[in-house]
Write an enzyme that holds these catalytic residues in place. Structure first.
Site, PDB file in Angstrom:
ATOM      1  CG  HIS A   1      -8.193   1.742  -1.228  1.00 49.75           C
ATOM      2  ND1 HIS A   1      -7.302   1.705  -0.180  1.00 49.75           N
ATOM      3  CD2 HIS A   1      -8.489   0.435  -1.496  1.00 49.75           C
ATOM      4  CE1 HIS A   1      -7.064   0.450   0.161  1.00 49.75           C
ATOM      5  NE2 HIS A   1      -7.775  -0.345  -0.636  1.00 49.75           N
TER       6      HIS A   1
ATOM      7  CB  CYS B   1      -6.991  -3.605  -4.331  1.00 50.02           C
ATOM      8  SG  CYS B   1      -7.950  -3.054  -2.907  1.00 50.02           S
TER       9      CYS B   1
ATOM     10  CG  ASN C   1      -2.223  -0.673   0.969  1.00 47.55           C
ATOM     11  OD1 ASN C   1      -2.764  -0.566  -0.125  1.00 47.55           O
ATOM     12  ND2 ASN C   1      -2.727  -1.370   1.972  1.00 47.55           N
TER      13      ASN C   1
ATOM     14  CE1 TYR D   1      -9.377   2.272   2.494  1.00 45.57           C
ATOM     15  CE2 TYR D   1     -10.466   0.435   1.425  1.00 45.57           C
ATOM     16  CZ  TYR D   1      -9.523   0.920   2.303  1.00 45.57           C
ATOM     17  OH  TYR D   1      -8.720   0.049   3.001  1.00 45.57           O
TER      18      TYR D   1
END
Ligand code: G6P
Length: 462
Positions: A222, A192, A171, A279
């Site tokens: 995200h 992801c 990340n 997110y």
């Protein structure tokens, strides 16, 4: 059966190399950040796969992480011993050796460990700004520390073993993948677990097999949106949106365990009729999320990193129990659901030239019309032995175009700042981030980040 013997580390910090067969008979995988508490889930996924002949998995970590890695290795060996499938498992702090030997390098390291993540999350909160692992100022700090290390890893891999695939989970995954593709020549695909989690959650809600579902995702890591959901080719997006609109707070499944449970307001889903990545809560419900984060500090729970430290301490106790031969339930409290599933699917397609569509982080090309062709996006791609090629999507809707472009600009400024150690670009990156409210706050946050991470940011030293 391979024994779970306690093997001493030898002089070059390796163990288990004696177990390795001289003849290559299958896929070899190196896991960078192998001492992570997530690794058993990966090993368990590799034990479930039928058609991929895995010969060996090598866990790699830094010497400071050796004790944790040894616990992970021993537990994973028990998982192997209790399964019908066998492969060699080894652990080493000699990254060179592991990289030279691998077909796939899985990157999942965290520079500075959970302590650094705790600082990333708490610095912005001091100024009333969202403090999160991968988005906003927290993700920015993590990227500054991680990009140089990821590039160093890639340089080493390119020199030793340019044919290997680097699969990146490290990340902030989208930014790391873009830095790797921009500055290095190795074959890289970013992954992801959130897109597959969204897909599986929808499949479960509809009581259909995930195999009959396909989803048009668009966006960044995200920061993505499921624009169309198809069941056996039929667009059922309106049905899924209705389902989401009527969902009560209690009914929200914690599809991504690391983000506070929240519903989406019906008026929002009417205005922007797509299924948002969880997110997006940080961008569209910033006030609610901030209140939750501050409440966690007030009531002593601490930031997510602090909560994860407590979960990890207990997880490691369970991993050390010789009777523990299956994945502990407690792993469900971590955010990484299905991460081994996507890793296995991707390796299968690459190694066996098995053509499939998967949502990955990949060079945009023509996929999203509103972003440069060489930027990294999170979209469906065709995967086969040649790699991943992004599928061209419909034009990005105006409702989310600005946000996606703004966050991409923030990401690119962050990457350049991390590589060049450029303070001006770092400040500009924070200013561009939609979660940072003013230049004064950006300036203060940057000062704190650079000071508290000085040991990890030599590029900013002068
Ligand atoms: C999700 C995200 C990952 C993130 C993880 C955090 O899986 O996709 O990028 O690292 O959650 O989970 P944790 O349990 O460490 O808070």
């Amino acid at each position: 059966m391979l024994e779970d013997q306690k093997i001493e580390y030898d002089q070059d910090n390796s163990i288990g190399w004696g177990l390795r067969s001289q003849m290559k008979s299958g896929i070899r995988i190196a896991v960078i950040g192998g001492g992570s508490s997530y690794t058993p889930e990966l090993i368990s996924g590799l034990l479930d796969v039928d058609d991929l002949a895995i010969e060996q998995v090598t866990l790699v970590d830094i010497p400071e992480g050796r004790d944790k890695m040894e616990i992970i290795r021993a537990f994973c060996q028990r998982l192997i011993d209790h399964s019908n499938k066998k492969f060699i498992l080894q652990a080493t702090c000699n990254r060179h050796q592991a990289l030279a030997d691998a077909d796939f390098v899985l990157s999942q390291f965290r520079v500075g460990g959970l302590n650094a993540r705790a600082r990333d999350e708490s610095i912005p909160l001091k100024y009333g700004v969202i403090g999160q692992e991968t988005v906003g100022a927290g993700g920015f700090a993590s990227a500054l520390r991680t990009i140089p290390v990821a590039l160093e890893l890639a340089r080493e891999l390119e020199e030793l073993n340019p044919a290997a695939w680097l699969i990146n989970f490290t990340n902030p995954s989208g930014m790391i993948t873009e830095a790797l593709l921009r500055y290095q020549g190795i074959r890289t695909i970013g992954l992801c677990n959130v897109p597959i989690t969204i897909e599986r959650t929808i499949a479960e809600a509809l009581h259909v097999s995930p195999d009959v579902i396909s989803i048009d995702f668009l966006g960044l890591n995200h920061l993505s949106f499921a624009r169309h959901v198809y069941v056996q080719g039929k667009d059922i997006t309106p049905l899924v949106l209705e389902f989401l609109k009527n969902m009560s707070q209690e009914a929200v499944k914690n599809s991504v365990a690391n983000i506070p449970k929240e519903t989406w307001a019906p008026y929002l889903l009417d205005a922007v009729p797509m299924i948002p990545n969880p997110y997006l809560q940080y961008y569209w419900n910033t006030d609610v999320m901030l209140r939750k984060q501050l409440a966690d500090i007030e009531n002593g729970k601490g930031t997510r990193a602090i909560q994860v430290m407590a979960i990890e301490a207990e997880l490691f106790k369970q991993y050390q129990n010789p009777q523990q031969v299956t994945l502990p339930e407690l792993l469900m409290q971590r955010g990484g659901a299905y991460y081994s599933t996507v890793a296995v699917m991707l390796m299968e397609s690459l190694a066996l030239n098995k053509r499939r569509e998967m949502v990955v982080n990949v060079k945009n090309d023509q996929a999203l019309d509103v972003l440069p062709a060489d930027s990294v996006v999170e979209v469906p791609a065709v995967i086969d032995g040649r790699g991943a090629r992004a599928i061209t999507m419909e034009p990005v809707p105006l409702e989310v175009k600005g946000l996606i472009q703004q966050v991409k600009a923030y990401e690119q400024l962050t990457i350049e700042a991390a590589v060049e150690g450029h303070r001006g670009k770092a400040l500009a990156a924070l200013l561009t981030n939609p979660l940072v409210p003013s230049s004064e706050i950006a300036h203060k946050i940057l000062d704190d980040i650079l000071r508290e991470n000085a040991a990890y940011l030599p590029q900013f030293a002068s």
